[in-house]
Structures are given as C-alpha cells and as structure tokens.
Design a protein around this motif. Structure first.
Motif, PDB file in Angstrom:
ATOM      1  N   SER A 318       0.833  -1.199   0.000  1.00 48.86           N
ATOM      2  CA  SER A 318       0.000   0.000   0.000  1.00 48.86           C
ATOM      3  C   SER A 318       0.872   1.255   0.000  1.00 48.86           C
ATOM      4  O   SER A 318       1.666   1.466   0.927  1.00 48.86           O
ATOM      5  CB  SER A 318      -0.907  -0.002   1.237  1.00 48.86           C
ATOM      6  N   ASP A 319       0.720   2.074  -1.030  1.00 48.07           N
ATOM      7  CA  ASP A 319       1.489   3.320  -1.098  1.00 48.07           C
ATOM      8  C   ASP A 319       1.157   4.222   0.082  1.00 48.07           C
ATOM      9  O   ASP A 319       2.048   4.883   0.644  1.00 48.07           O
ATOM     10  CB  ASP A 319       1.191   4.054  -2.409  1.00 48.07           C
ATOM     11  N   ALA A 320      -0.115   4.259   0.465  1.00 48.42           N
ATOM     12  CA  ALA A 320      -0.536   5.115   1.579  1.00 48.42           C
ATOM     13  C   ALA A 320       0.127   4.678   2.885  1.00 48.42           C
ATOM     14  O   ALA A 320       0.624   5.507   3.657  1.00 48.42           O
ATOM     15  CB  ALA A 320      -2.055   5.088   1.715  1.00 48.42           C
ATOM     16  N   LEU A 321       0.143   3.369   3.145  1.00 44.72           N
ATOM     17  CA  LEU A 321       0.753   2.870   4.375  1.00 44.72           C
ATOM     18  C   LEU A 321       2.273   3.026   4.348  1.00 44.72           C
ATOM     19  O   LEU A 321       2.886   3.362   5.364  1.00 44.72           O
ATOM     20  CB  LEU A 321       0.380   1.402   4.596  1.00 44.72           C
ATOM     21  N   ASN A 322       2.872   2.799   3.188  1.00 45.35           N
ATOM     22  CA  ASN A 322       4.324   2.905   3.086  1.00 45.35           C
ATOM     23  C   ASN A 322       4.824   4.320   3.306  1.00 45.35           C
ATOM     24  O   ASN A 322       5.968   4.541   3.722  1.00 45.35           O
ATOM     25  CB  ASN A 322       4.803   2.387   1.724  1.00 45.35           C
ATOM     26  N   LYS A 323       3.965   5.287   3.064  1.00 43.02           N
ATOM     27  CA  LYS A 323       4.332   6.690   3.287  1.00 43.02           C
ATOM     28  C   LYS A 323       4.674   6.930   4.749  1.00 43.02           C
ATOM     29  O   LYS A 323       5.559   7.719   5.092  1.00 43.02           O
ATOM     30  CB  LYS A 323       3.179   7.590   2.845  1.00 43.02           C
ATOM     31  N   TYR A 324       3.975   6.218   5.642  1.00 42.47           N
ATOM     32  CA  TYR A 324       4.167   6.410   7.077  1.00 42.47           C
ATOM     33  C   TYR A 324       4.887   5.250   7.752  1.00 42.47           C
ATOM     34  O   TYR A 324       5.496   5.417   8.810  1.00 42.47           O
ATOM     35  CB  TYR A 324       2.808   6.608   7.754  1.00 42.47           C
ATOM     36  N   PHE A 325       4.801   4.064   7.158  1.00 37.87           N
ATOM     37  CA  PHE A 325       5.349   2.877   7.811  1.00 37.87           C
ATOM     38  C   PHE A 325       6.400   2.169   6.955  1.00 37.87           C
ATOM     39  O   PHE A 325       6.635   0.984   7.128  1.00 37.87           O
ATOM     40  CB  PHE A 325       4.215   1.897   8.139  1.00 37.87           C
ATOM     41  N   GLY A 326       7.028   2.893   6.038  1.00 35.99           N
ATOM     42  CA  GLY A 326       7.958   2.264   5.106  1.00 35.99           C
ATOM     43  C   GLY A 326       9.386   2.169   5.583  1.00 35.99           C
ATOM     44  O   GLY A 326      10.208   1.497   4.964  1.00 35.99           O
ATOM     45  N   LYS A 327       9.719   2.837   6.697  1.00 37.42           N
ATOM     46  CA  LYS A 327      11.099   2.788   7.184  1.00 37.42           C
ATOM     47  C   LYS A 327      11.150   3.091   8.678  1.00 37.42           C
ATOM     48  O   LYS A 327      10.171   3.566   9.272  1.00 37.42           O
ATOM     49  CB  LYS A 327      11.971   3.773   6.411  1.00 37.42           C
ATOM     50  N   GLY A 328      12.312   2.793   9.280  1.00 38.68           N
ATOM     51  CA  GLY A 328      12.534   3.092  10.682  1.00 38.68           C
ATOM     52  C   GLY A 328      11.534   2.424  11.609  1.00 38.68           C
ATOM     53  O   GLY A 328      11.168   1.262  11.447  1.00 38.68           O
ATOM     54  N   LEU A 329      11.068   3.200  12.610  1.00 39.39           N
ATOM     55  CA  LEU A 329      10.113   2.684  13.575  1.00 39.39           C
ATOM     56  C   LEU A 329       8.810   2.271  12.896  1.00 39.39           C
ATOM     57  O   LEU A 329       8.190   1.259  13.271  1.00 39.39           O
ATOM     58  CB  LEU A 329       9.818   3.752  14.640  1.00 39.39           C
ATOM     59  N   GLY A 330       8.412   3.025  11.878  1.00 35.67           N
ATOM     60  CA  GLY A 330       7.188   2.690  11.150  1.00 35.67           C
ATOM     61  C   GLY A 330       7.261   1.315  10.524  1.00 35.67           C
ATOM     62  O   GLY A 330       6.277   0.563  10.539  1.00 35.67           O
ATOM     63  N   MET A 334       4.989  -1.965  11.053  1.00 37.80           N
ATOM     64  CA  MET A 334       4.405  -2.680   9.907  1.00 37.80           C
ATOM     65  C   MET A 334       4.725  -4.169   9.984  1.00 37.80           C
ATOM     66  O   MET A 334       3.832  -5.015   9.803  1.00 37.80           O
ATOM     67  CB  MET A 334       4.936  -2.100   8.597  1.00 37.80           C
ATOM     68  N   ASP A 335       5.978  -4.496  10.265  1.00 39.82           N
ATOM     69  CA  ASP A 335       6.370  -5.906  10.353  1.00 39.82           C
ATOM     70  C   ASP A 335       5.592  -6.632  11.441  1.00 39.82           C
ATOM     71  O   ASP A 335       5.152  -7.776  11.257  1.00 39.82           O
ATOM     72  CB  ASP A 335       7.877  -6.020  10.627  1.00 39.82           C
ATOM     73  N   LYS A 336       5.413  -5.975  12.573  1.00 35.56           N
ATOM     74  CA  LYS A 336       4.672  -6.589  13.670  1.00 35.56           C
ATOM     75  C   LYS A 336       3.197  -6.769  13.298  1.00 35.56           C
ATOM     76  O   LYS A 336       2.568  -7.783  13.638  1.00 35.56           O
ATOM     77  CB  LYS A 336       4.801  -5.734  14.925  1.00 35.56           C
ATOM     78  N   THR A 337       2.645  -5.793  12.570  1.00 34.55           N
ATOM     79  CA  THR A 337       1.250  -5.888  12.133  1.00 34.55           C
ATOM     80  C   THR A 337       1.068  -7.045  11.156  1.00 34.55           C
ATOM     81  O   THR A 337       0.095  -7.800  11.243  1.00 34.55           O
ATOM     82  CB  THR A 337       0.805  -4.565  11.477  1.00 34.55           C
ATOM     83  N   VAL A 338       2.010  -7.212  10.219  1.00 32.18           N
ATOM     84  CA  VAL A 338       1.966  -8.345   9.285  1.00 32.18           C
ATOM     85  C   VAL A 338       2.028  -9.657  10.058  1.00 32.18           C
ATOM     86  O   VAL A 338       1.254 -10.596   9.800  1.00 32.18           O
ATOM     87  CB  VAL A 338       3.122  -8.254   8.261  1.00 32.18           C
TER      88      VAL A 338
END
Length: 447
Positions: A318-330, A334-338
């Motif tokens: 998701s481009d929208a999610l990656n904008k906020y959760f694509g790197k670092g703490l985000g 994301m990994d934990k949510t998956v």
C-alpha cells in the motif's frame, strides 16, 4: 482415445467426444461444461452430449470486477481472452500427452482463490502444464459462480453456498468421467489456495460429497475470518436486494461496491464479504463445524499451511501505508502488524485445524513457506505459493510480487515443492527422505 491432426486430440469419452489441444507435452481439454444454472438457482448437471464438444474461443468467467491489487502484484488479466457468463460451471483437464493405455494417474482438482469474488479456473498464472509434465499427473481446474451469484444468500429467492454446490457438481462429473482421460477416480485430491482453500475445508463437511475425493491440500485459507459472519451476510444480502434482478451483469458489478458491509462495523472479516455460510445447505451450523471435521478425520488425508508473511501482500504494497510505515520505527510497526494479522487470519487457525484433526485420528501435515531473501522486502506474502506450484515464468513476468526474486530461485524451490505435493496426492504421505525446498517447513502432526 484417438488422435486427429497435429495439435488436436479427440477424447472419445462416455460424456461425449471432446476436442482437446495437444501442446508442450500435454493435452488440455478446455472449458467443458459440467452443469448449468439459472440466476440464484442450484446447478443442474449436464447430460451426455450427442454432438462433439468443442472448446470456446474465449474462456468463460463469472462476472467480476478487476482487482487493482491483483493486477499490480500478480499481473494483468487478459480480459480480451475472457467472456463474462453467469452460469460459470466449467472445468478444464490437463494430462500428459503420453500415457499407457491402462494407466490410472492421480488427479488433482484445483479450486482457485480470489476472496470468493474474483478469478476463474483457467488463468495463465495457474496453468498446470509444468507440473503435469514433471510429475505425470492430471490436473483439473474448476470454475464456479462467485460473489453475488455464488457466495451471498440466505433466503428462498437467493440460496446461500451456490458456489459450493457448483463445486460438488464438478466433483461428481470428475468422479464419473476422469477415467476416460487416464485418471484414477479413486485417487482424487482437492487443491485450493486462499478462498479456494476455505471452500475445500468446507467441502470436507458438506452434504453430498461422499466418496468424491480422498485428500485435500489447503493453502493460505483465511479460516480466521470464518467465525460469526451471519449478521454481516444478512445485512449484505438485504442491501443488495435492489440490484439482484439487474439484467446487465457488468452494471451489477459496477454497483455492488456501495453495498459492501462496513469494515469498521464488522472488523477484519468485512475484508472478505463473500463466503461460505453456515446453517444453510450443504453446511452445518458454525457451532457444529469443528465436530464435523473431527467426525470426518479418518476420511481425508490433509496437507494444510500458509506463507509466513501472508498479509504483507495487502499491507506492505500500500502506497498510503508505506508513506508512514515504510522505514525506521514505522517499518517495525508494519512488520509486527503483518506478523499478528497473518497469525490471526491464517497461522493460528491452520494449526488449530491440524491439531484438532490429528487428535481425532486424522492424517495431517502442517506446512509454512518462508522467503529467506533479505532483498525481498515483502517476504513470503499471500499468493507466493502460486508460481511455486504452477511455474510458468512467462505468466509471472510482470508480477510486482516477484520483482526482487530471481526466477531460477522460484523454479528450483517450486520443482521440489511440486514433487512433494504430488507425492502427497499419490500416497497421502510425505516421506522423511523426500527432498525439501529450503523455503519450506513441514511436519506431520501427531497426538
């Protein structure tokens, strides 16, 4: 069986004379109609044909909307090769070109996925040619009614579970006719992915399936979404009442989106609004389902499992999610949510199913597919098992899901996986001595 001119093969079957294509070492009898239906009515089996059965120019497909996510992650759907048809009761048979006269090959029946609302049995990404040639098996791919036509109902005018009834008719046809194609009617394995796996799990406890199959392979079934769907389905049914008689099926597809149940109101299960419905034929009530699976535990051999990062297919793309959760703490969030959503929807339910089945005396194997490639950021997501099982590099060349994975790796692991799945289809077992692909963890569940 008689061969005609090069490229064409005629099966002189009890069902009728069926024209098939001979190509690349296999013979493929395409789009054989096994039943017919009127809108919202149960399927009626097809009688023997007195005229030759020819495959259509275009592949029949149940009316549906294209999924932008599937188009991106798996590849473009060649809509020009398909023709929308409500009564989508068709099957195709792929077998090796050369078999001995009295050979009885194991039969795998492919029930496609697609959230019970998209797809068909004859997509190029699920072309079984490679598998059939490698393992000397027969694969039957089944199309059935989807969405509003097959997986939403609940009253006399619109019965539930019509898609399941279609599958049951297909299985009856296969049982009665597959010997004429070189298949063993006493060795039929159902294979399904995603909603196809969900359907197979429920066929195991359906009425009217006695002796129609012997084993099942259930891949990535969203069994965590099967619970307490009754209110959601009833509301969805009521909302769609105003479009149920629409004669323009494409217009019907354009309009139904606005009636889809609210995700906020019904939680994760609203992400798959269509589905098998408990308490309506051919199924028992939800409360009886686990007991039914346990009662049938000695009837069917089971191979069930998932991919390690199933929901990355939806979340990490998701481009929208990656904008906020694509790197670092985000990215850690994301990994934990998956991880959590994969376990809730797929992992924990598969393990519980396997353990309950083994406890009741069933023969069951549990598997998990991993990625192991650091340069592949989405890991082993939903649908990664499809190129492994079916191969066919050309069909997957535009897949976003595979863009960081060398095809040689897919082929190397896929060939070993196909051999294991074929071994299970032949014998109901997977030997400890059989070679495993490095991406696969598999165990026999004991109790």
């Amino acid at each position: 069986m008689k061969s005609q001119q090069k490229g064409i093969h005629i099966f002189d079957a009890r069902f009728g004379k069926i024209a098939a294509l001979k190509k690349d070492g296999v013979i493929k009898a395409k789009s054989i109609r096994y039943a017919r239906s009127e809108r919202f009515q149960k399927p009626v089996p097809i009688e023997r044909s007195t005229s030759d059965i020819l495959y259509p120019d275009k592949t029949p497909v149940c009316p549906q909307k294209l999924s932008p996510l599937v188009e991106k992650m798996i590849g473009r759907t060649p809509v020009e090769e398909f023709e929308a048809e409500e009564a989508t009761q068709y099957l195709s048979i792929t077998r090796p070109e050369n078999i001995t006269e009295n050979e009885n090959l194991p039969v795998l029946v492919w029930i496609h996925g697609g959230s019970h609302e998209i797809g068909c049995g004859d997509l190029t990404t699920a072309d079984p040619t490679e598998w059939v040639k490698e393992q000397h098996i027969i694969v039957v791919t089944v199309s059935y009614r989807l969405g509003l036509f097959g997986f939403l109902g609940g009253d006399e005018k619109r019965p539930a579970n019509l898609g399941l009834f279609d599958m049951i008719e297909a299985l009856k046809w296969i049982k009665a006719n597959i010997a004429d194609f070189g298949g063993d009617p006493e060795n039929i394995t159902l294979l399904g992915q995603s909603s196809g796996g969900d359907a197979i799990a429920h066929l195991m406890i359906s009425e009217g399936v006695d002796d129609l199959f012997k084993r099942v392979i259930i891949q990535s079934a969203p069994l965590g979404l099967r619970h307490k769907r009754k209110k959601m389905s009833a509301e969805f049914l009521k909302k769609t009442e105003e479009i149920k008689d629409e004669t323009d099926v494409l217009k019907m597809m354009d309009e139904y989106d606005k009636f889809v149940p609210s995700f906020m109101k019904f939680g994760l299960k609203a992400a798959m609004p269509f589905g098998t419905q408990y308490g309506f034929p051919p199924l028992c009530t939800e409360e009886e389902s686990v007991e039914k699976w346990q009662e049938n535990a000695k009837k069917y051999d089971v191979l069930i499992g998932l991919n390690n990062d199933e929901t990355a297919f939806y979340l990490k793309t998701s481009d929208a999610l990656n904008k906020y959760f694509g790197k670092g703490l985000g990215l850690k969030i994301m990994d934990k949510t998956v991880e959590k959503t994969t376990e809730f929807i797929y992992g924990a339910p598969a393990r519980k199913f396997a353990e309950d089945y083994a406890k009741a005396g069933g023969n069951v194997y549990l598997f998990r597919i991993h990625s192991q490639l650091k340069e592949n950021p989405i890991g082993a997501p939903h649908c990664i098992d499809l190129p492994l099982i079916f191969g066919n590099e050309a069909a997957w060349k535009s897949s976003e899901m595979l863009k960081n994975i060398p095809w040689e790796r897919i082929h190397e692991n896929g060939k070993k996986l196909r051999a294991l799945w074929a071994e299970f289809a032949r014998t109901g077992k997977i030997s400890d001595q059989s070679e495993r692909p490095e991406i696969l963890k598999i165990q026999k569940i004991h109790f």
